[in-house]
Design an enzyme around this catalytic site. Structure first.
Site, PDB file in Angstrom:
ATOM      1  N   GLY A 192       0.816  -1.213   0.000  1.00 31.81           N
ATOM      2  CA  GLY A 192       0.000   0.000   0.000  1.00 31.81           C
ATOM      3  C   GLY A 192       0.844   1.254   0.000  1.00 31.81           C
ATOM      4  O   GLY A 192       0.570   2.216  -0.737  1.00 31.81           O
ATOM      5  N   ASP A 193       1.876   1.273   0.830  1.00 34.36           N
ATOM      6  CA  ASP A 193       2.784   2.420   0.863  1.00 34.36           C
ATOM      7  C   ASP A 193       3.492   2.602  -0.473  1.00 34.36           C
ATOM      8  O   ASP A 193       3.647   3.717  -0.973  1.00 34.36           O
ATOM      9  CB  ASP A 193       3.833   2.228   1.959  1.00 34.36           C
ATOM     10  CG  ASP A 193       3.310   2.571   3.340  1.00 34.36           C
ATOM     11  OD1 ASP A 193       2.532   3.534   3.457  1.00 34.36           O
ATOM     12  OD2 ASP A 193       3.683   1.877   4.298  1.00 34.36           O
ATOM     13  N   SER A 194       3.954   1.490  -1.047  1.00 32.51           N
ATOM     14  CA  SER A 194       4.722   1.582  -2.289  1.00 32.51           C
ATOM     15  C   SER A 194       3.866   2.074  -3.448  1.00 32.51           C
ATOM     16  O   SER A 194       4.294   2.919  -4.237  1.00 32.51           O
ATOM     17  CB  SER A 194       5.338   0.219  -2.626  1.00 32.51           C
ATOM     18  OG  SER A 194       6.269  -0.157  -1.634  1.00 32.51           O
TER      19      SER A 194
END
Length: 406
Positions: free
Chosen positions: A168-170
């Site tokens: 999700g962060d990436s």
């Protein structure tokens, strides 16, 4: 000479953890000067995540490559003044604090805009800067659940699981980098160079949950159009067959995608199942999906009689999409990655008496024939404070000393 399309772009990164630093990493990979602001003494918390030796994790070194690290305390007036001085000399500001935090520090978009009416402000948060959930904190694990991804990962008879990376962060970081470059492109294309792009068009608002939702393909349209509630299907992909991981005789597994109609015919010939190739029920993907258990059983019976290398050689000869399931060791040894310079080596501190040569993943996408060279891995905490404050802001040694004093 290296290809660096973003040469001349200066980025001020106020981000922590993975999302905003991923955006900064991408911009830095392609030539931007990225100045990462970290807290004095502690720095970005990522420095200690998966830390197996030394004082800086390989995760930090990877996510924060091609950047400069300076330390500033944003809770102090002096630290905030320096940030605004840097903003006046930057093209982009990246941040991933909870919405309202920059404003609390007196560094909200309106204040930043007064300092630099050309600045692109890229903000990443759990749910975005607006809406009823804007103030709610949330890491990528929550966003992956709320965005619909977690419900589809794992086996149907077990609770949902997570992928092995902070996807999700990436994904949010990739969208943030793309949004930043779009805003810079818009700034350069404006017809009147003396009229700034409106502030609201220079604020890029990336929500972690929306970044996940955006890669969920037709999850929502299928539900609204047909009432379909997708479910976890393990190693398969909903509605696509045969496509799965299959065990081999040497204890490894292979991924095989034989779901194309013509491919399926070749596939069944390879595993010596002409009966399946001729079955009227299996002539299209919908039928194959209905009979996915039968197909997977037949394929597994074939793969388990071969080693991974043998199975892949036979399948590749028949032009059937397939591949090994790689470990890190496999990736390091792979000739394709090596040919495209996708593992690049640097000597880094790992907590041993001497630095160790460590390979890091290369820069994507490739421009030319190979990955562009990584200039530096993630820096030591505050490594560039004096350099940046003196060269960019013209501060004297005494002024820097006063700023760094406890």
């Amino acid at each position: 000479m290296s290809i660096r399309p973003l040469d001349g772009v200066r980025v001020l990164e106020l981000g922590n953890y993975i999302a905003a630093p991923t955006a900064g990493r991408i911009l830095g990979d392609f030539g931007a000067e990225v100045i990462k602001v970290e807290r004095p003494k502690a720095g970005d918390e990522l420095r200690n995540w998966r830390l197996y030796g030394g004082d800086t994790s390989m995760l930090y070194r990877t996510i924060n490559r091609n950047k400069k690290s300076i330390t500033l305390d944003l809770r102090t007036d002096a630290g905030r003044r320096v940030v605004l001085d840097l903003v006046r000399r930057c093209d982009v500001l990246l941040e991933n604090f909870r919405p309202g935090m920059l404003e609390k520090w007196g560094l909200g978009p309106e204040v930043l805009n007064e300092a630099n009416p050309e600045l692109v402000i890229t903000r990443i948060s759990a749910y975005g800067q607006t809406g009823p959930l804007a103030q709610r904190p949330g890491f990528a694990a929550v966003a992956e659940a709320v965005g619909g991804l977690r419900e589809l990962v794992g086996d149907p008879d077990r609770p949902p699981v997570r992928t092995g990376v902070s996807i999700g962060d990436s994904i949010a970081g990739i969208y943030a980098a793309f949004g930043t470059v779009m805003a810079l492109f818009q700034r350069e294309r404006r017809t009147d160079p003396d009229t700034p792009v409106p502030l609201r068009e220079r604020v890029i608002d990336v929500a972690l949950n929306e970044a996940i939702l955006s890669v969920m393909e037709s999850l929502v349209p299928d539900y609204l159009a047909y009432g379909i509630q997708r479910e976890r299907v393990g190693g398969r992909m909903e509605g696509i067959a045969p496509s799965n991981a299959y065990p081999c005789s040497d204890g490894t597994s292979v991924i095989i995608g034989g779901n194309g109609d013509a491919i399926f015919q070749r596939y069944m010939a390879v595993i010596d199942r002409p009966d399946l190739a001729a079955d009227p029920e299996l002539q299209d993907n919908a039928g194959r999906w209905r009979h996915r258990e039968r197909l997977d059983a037949a394929i597994g019976e074939w793969t388990v009689r071969h080693s991974r290398a043998e199975a892949l050689k036979i399948l590749e000869a028949a032009a059937i999409p397939c591949g090994p399931i790689y470990t890190a060791a496999d990736i390091v040894a792979d000739e394709q990655y090596r040919a495209r310079n996708m593992i690049q080596s640097f000597a880094v501190d790992v907590g041993a008496p001497e630095p160790k040569v460590v390979g890091f993943p290369g820069i994507v996408p490739v421009i030319g024939e190979q990955s562009l060279p990584i200039r530096t891995v993630g820096p030591d905490l505050g490594e560039h404070t004096r350099e940046v404050l003196s060269e960019v802001l013209g501060m004297s040694a005494a002024e820097i000393d006063a700023l760094e004093a406890p």
